[in-house]
Design a protein around this motif. Sequence first.
Motif, PDB file in Angstrom:
ATOM      1  N   UNK A  31       0.934  -1.215  -0.003  1.00 21.43           N
ATOM      2  CA  UNK A  31       0.137  -0.045   0.074  1.00 21.43           C
ATOM      3  C   UNK A  31       0.909   1.248  -0.015  1.00 21.43           C
ATOM      4  N   UNK A  32       0.577   2.076  -0.910  1.00 18.58           N
ATOM      5  CA  UNK A  32       1.325   3.431  -0.927  1.00 18.58           C
ATOM      6  C   UNK A  32       0.706   4.541  -0.638  1.00 18.58           C
ATOM      7  N   UNK A  33       1.132   5.420   0.352  1.00 20.66           N
ATOM      8  CA  UNK A  33       0.462   6.433   0.802  1.00 20.66           C
ATOM      9  C   UNK A  33       1.056   7.868   0.058  1.00 20.66           C
ATOM     10  N   UNK A  68      12.719  16.865   4.969  1.00 17.80           N
ATOM     11  CA  UNK A  68      12.266  17.647   5.618  1.00 17.80           C
ATOM     12  C   UNK A  68      10.652  17.310   6.135  1.00 17.80           C
ATOM     13  N   UNK A  69       9.933  16.277   5.285  1.00 12.45           N
ATOM     14  CA  UNK A  69       8.506  15.939   5.639  1.00 12.45           C
ATOM     15  C   UNK A  69       8.713  14.661   6.564  1.00 12.45           C
ATOM     16  N   UNK A  70       9.828  13.884   6.987  1.00 14.57           N
ATOM     17  CA  UNK A  70       9.860  12.852   7.926  1.00 14.57           C
ATOM     18  C   UNK A  70       9.201  12.771   9.039  1.00 14.57           C
ATOM     19  N   UNK A  71       9.648  13.830   9.784  1.00 14.79           N
ATOM     20  CA  UNK A  71       9.140  14.203  11.093  1.00 14.79           C
ATOM     21  C   UNK A  71       7.645  14.086  11.006  1.00 14.79           C
ATOM     22  N   UNK A  73       5.315  13.468   9.011  1.00 14.37           N
ATOM     23  CA  UNK A  73       4.508  12.285   8.245  1.00 14.37           C
ATOM     24  C   UNK A  73       4.720  11.275   9.295  1.00 14.37           C
ATOM     25  N   UNK A  74       5.743  11.088   9.883  1.00 11.64           N
ATOM     26  CA  UNK A  74       5.725   9.872  10.784  1.00 11.64           C
ATOM     27  C   UNK A  74       4.956  10.161  11.810  1.00 11.64           C
ATOM     28  N   UNK A  78       1.797   8.157  13.135  1.00  2.84           N
ATOM     29  CA  UNK A  78       1.794   7.315  14.532  1.00  2.84           C
ATOM     30  C   UNK A  78       0.604   7.789  15.106  1.00  2.84           C
ATOM     31  N   UNK A  79       0.198   9.118  15.161  1.00  3.03           N
ATOM     32  CA  UNK A  79      -1.154   9.564  15.834  1.00  3.03           C
ATOM     33  C   UNK A  79      -2.364   9.020  15.355  1.00  3.03           C
ATOM     34  N   UNK A  80      -2.222   8.364  14.155  1.00  5.47           N
ATOM     35  CA  UNK A  80      -3.472   7.746  13.540  1.00  5.47           C
ATOM     36  C   UNK A  80      -3.613   6.397  14.123  1.00  5.47           C
TER      37      UNK A  80
END
Length: 90
Positions: A31-33, A68-71, A73-74, A78-80
């Motif tokens: 699955x690709x987001x 620059x988006x890793x933090x 998005x992760x 995780x919050x979901x």
Amino acid sequence: MSMGADIAILGGGAWGRALAVLAQRAGCTAVLWARQPRNVSFSDARIAVTGDLAAVRAPIVLLAVPAKAVRAVAATWAATGGSGVRVSCA
């Protein structure tokens, strides 16, 4: 709707798409987001594409987003309720 797969790739850019194709070729479902899923398509049904980060579920998760988006998005994933082995490919 939860999209379970063998492997999940967070990031719909060239790197994320390449990882999804390699997973498929190895016999895995993926699955690709992507932020803009309408811009990503695959001919193989073993690769699902979604824009819903909360729906992404897999035991292995590859982060293939710009550094620059890793933090962000992760943290959002995780919050979901996302869990699993996370590997950053940034």
